[in-house]
Design an enzyme around this catalytic site. Structure first.
Site, PDB file in Angstrom:
ATOM      1  N   HIS A 161       0.861  -1.031   0.017  1.00 25.46           N
ATOM      2  CA  HIS A 161       0.040   0.155  -0.055  1.00 25.46           C
ATOM      3  C   HIS A 161       1.416   1.228   0.228  1.00 25.46           C
ATOM      4  O   HIS A 161       0.113   1.988  -0.357  1.00 25.46           O
ATOM      5  CB  HIS A 161      -0.896   0.382   0.946  1.00 25.46           C
ATOM      6  N   ASP A 199      -9.758  -0.656   4.015  1.00 25.14           N
ATOM      7  CA  ASP A 199      -8.667  -0.865   4.712  1.00 25.14           C
ATOM      8  C   ASP A 199      -8.437  -1.095   6.723  1.00 25.14           C
ATOM      9  O   ASP A 199      -9.489  -0.633   6.951  1.00 25.14           O
ATOM     10  CB  ASP A 199      -7.890   0.411   5.055  1.00 25.14           C
ATOM     11  N   HIS A 251      -6.570  -0.984   8.105  1.00 23.39           N
ATOM     12  CA  HIS A 251      -5.510  -0.334   8.656  1.00 23.39           C
ATOM     13  C   HIS A 251      -5.744   1.201   8.664  1.00 23.39           C
ATOM     14  O   HIS A 251      -5.994   1.642   7.642  1.00 23.39           O
ATOM     15  CB  HIS A 251      -3.922  -1.268   8.492  1.00 23.39           C
ATOM     16  N   ASP A 299      -3.162   3.986   8.555  1.00 21.19           N
ATOM     17  CA  ASP A 299      -1.588   4.061   7.342  1.00 21.19           C
ATOM     18  C   ASP A 299      -1.357   5.193   7.432  1.00 21.19           C
ATOM     19  O   ASP A 299      -0.760   5.955   7.048  1.00 21.19           O
ATOM     20  CB  ASP A 299      -1.897   3.421   6.214  1.00 21.19           C
ATOM     21  N   HIS A 302       4.594   0.769   3.778  1.00 22.66           N
ATOM     22  CA  HIS A 302       3.120   0.640   4.175  1.00 22.66           C
ATOM     23  C   HIS A 302       2.127   1.235   4.731  1.00 22.66           C
ATOM     24  O   HIS A 302       0.810   0.762   4.834  1.00 22.66           O
ATOM     25  CB  HIS A 302       2.675  -0.436   3.327  1.00 22.66           C
ATOM     26  N   ASP A 310      -7.619  -1.662  -0.709  1.00 22.38           N
ATOM     27  CA  ASP A 310      -6.220  -2.430   0.677  1.00 22.38           C
ATOM     28  C   ASP A 310      -7.371  -4.536   0.784  1.00 22.38           C
ATOM     29  O   ASP A 310      -8.685  -4.639   1.453  1.00 22.38           O
ATOM     30  CB  ASP A 310      -6.345  -2.164   2.210  1.00 22.38           C
ATOM     31  N   ASP A 369      -6.931  -6.356   2.932  1.00 25.07           N
ATOM     32  CA  ASP A 369      -6.575  -6.402   4.353  1.00 25.07           C
ATOM     33  C   ASP A 369      -8.153  -6.144   4.814  1.00 25.07           C
ATOM     34  O   ASP A 369      -8.025  -6.534   5.532  1.00 25.07           O
ATOM     35  CB  ASP A 369      -5.646  -6.160   5.070  1.00 25.07           C
ATOM     36  N   GLU A 421      -1.777  -5.398  -2.542  1.00 28.69           N
ATOM     37  CA  GLU A 421      -1.299  -6.349  -1.206  1.00 28.69           C
ATOM     38  C   GLU A 421      -2.210  -7.694  -1.327  1.00 28.69           C
ATOM     39  O   GLU A 421      -2.809  -8.213  -0.293  1.00 28.69           O
ATOM     40  CB  GLU A 421      -2.318  -5.274   0.416  1.00 28.69           C
TER      41      GLU A 421
END
Length: 331
Positions: free
Chosen positions: A124, A151, A153, A155, A168, A253, A255, A298
């Site tokens: 990412h 996402d 996360h 980030d 990332h 992303d 995830d 990702e």
């Protein structure tokens, strides 16, 4: 998209009176086989895994003309986790900067040529190359940019707060004008926080929580999705995303998805959106008619199970580009 980009007119209608989704018909695939910003090796294989799974055919089934630009050729950087470099505190900083420069150039060229750039990552951190190119294009075209960041996360770390030193984990900070100078130089001018909406968060570091509040990022974690429901969350996220004045960039992303559905990614976090919730996200994004560019990052086929993550991603992409069970009336 510029004025020459072929698309379905938002004013045209099917014979039954329904308005079709306004979507660009030409997509340019840009492979960025790089996992220099990640914690685990394998995301560099993501672009080719998506191609092997049938990405071009999946998009063509939705009436999209696909131009595959192949993979960018950047510096190699094996993901070996040695002690952090003393100078930057970050792993593979120079390689990440170079990769983002290549991505920026490729995305800018696709947009200038009237195509929707679909960046195939890779990890990412590459969004620090794609999104600034999109922002500059929007400034030239007089469009308002909205970035939807799906996402698990936030980030939103920097070199001091990152527990890992993996780049990332910090593109959002950099895109908003914070972080190492070598990375900030990629993202000029910085995005206003009002341009960004995050959805699906459930793994957020303490420093990131503070930054989200301080920067004023509009963020919806899984609790918000549980309490409000995904339809209401996406209505809020897309409340001011209307054609033809807005360019929508999706930074997706893998995830974001629950790992029971999508194990093929390097930083899984339990408790993510269900299959139907993810499909609804894509369908509501498609309904705006504003999608102009996208990151798909990702995917790590090394960690996948019988290619199920890549196949799920293609299913979601078809919905993003207009696939629906029934013809739906314009809202």
């Amino acid at each position: 998209m510029n004025s020459s980009t072929p698309h379905l007119s938002s004013s045209s209608q099917w014979e039954d009176g329904h308005t079709p989704i306004d979507q660009p018909q030409r997509v340019r695939l840009i492979g960025a086989p790089c996992d220099a910003g990640a914690a685990r090796a394998g995301a560099r294989l993501g672009p080719d895994a998506l191609r092997i799974a049938g990405l071009a055919d999946a998009l063509a089934a939705q009436g999209v003309a696909v131009q595959d630009g192949g993979n960018l050729r950047g510096p190699a950087s094996a993901v070996h986790r040695q002690p952090r470099p003393d100078r930057s505190g970050l792993h593979h900083l120079d390689a990440c900067v170079r990769w983002c420069g290549l991505v920026h150039e490729a995305v800018a060229q696709a947009l200038a040529g009237g195509s929707l750039p679909l960046l195939l990552g890779g990890d990412h951190h590459l969004a620090m190359g794609s999104i600034p190119a999109v922002a500059q294009h929007c400034a030239r075209q007089g469009k308002t940019l909205r970035v939807v960041w799906l996402d698990a996360h936030a980030d939103c770390n920097d070199a001091r707060s990152s527990p890992s030193g993996n780049i990332h984990g910090m593109p959002v900070s950099v895109l908003l004008g914070h972080g190492p100078q070598a990375l900030q130089a990629l993202a000029r001018p910085p995005l206003p926080a009002t341009a960004l909406r995050q959805v699906g968060l459930r793994s957020v570091d303490a420093a990131e929580k503070a930054r989200i509040a301080r920067f004023g990022i509009e963020a919806y974690d899984m609790r918000a999705i549980d309490e409000l429901g995904m339809p209401e969350v996406m209505r809020r996220v897309l409340r001011d995303v209307h054609a033809p004045d807005v360019h929508l960039h999706l930074s997706f992303d893998v995830d974001f998805l629950d790992p029971e559905l999508a194990p093929g990614t390097g930083t899984t976090a339990r408790g993510g959106p269900t299959y139907r919730e993810a499909q609804l996200c894509m369908e509501m994004l498609a309904d705006t008619g504003c999608l102009g560019s996208m990151d798909l990052v990702e995917l790590n086929p090394v960690l996948d199970v019988r290619n199920q993550t890549a196949e799920l991603v293609l299913d979601l992409l078809q919905s993003l580009f207009g696939k629906s069970t029934l013809v739906r009336a314009a809202s």
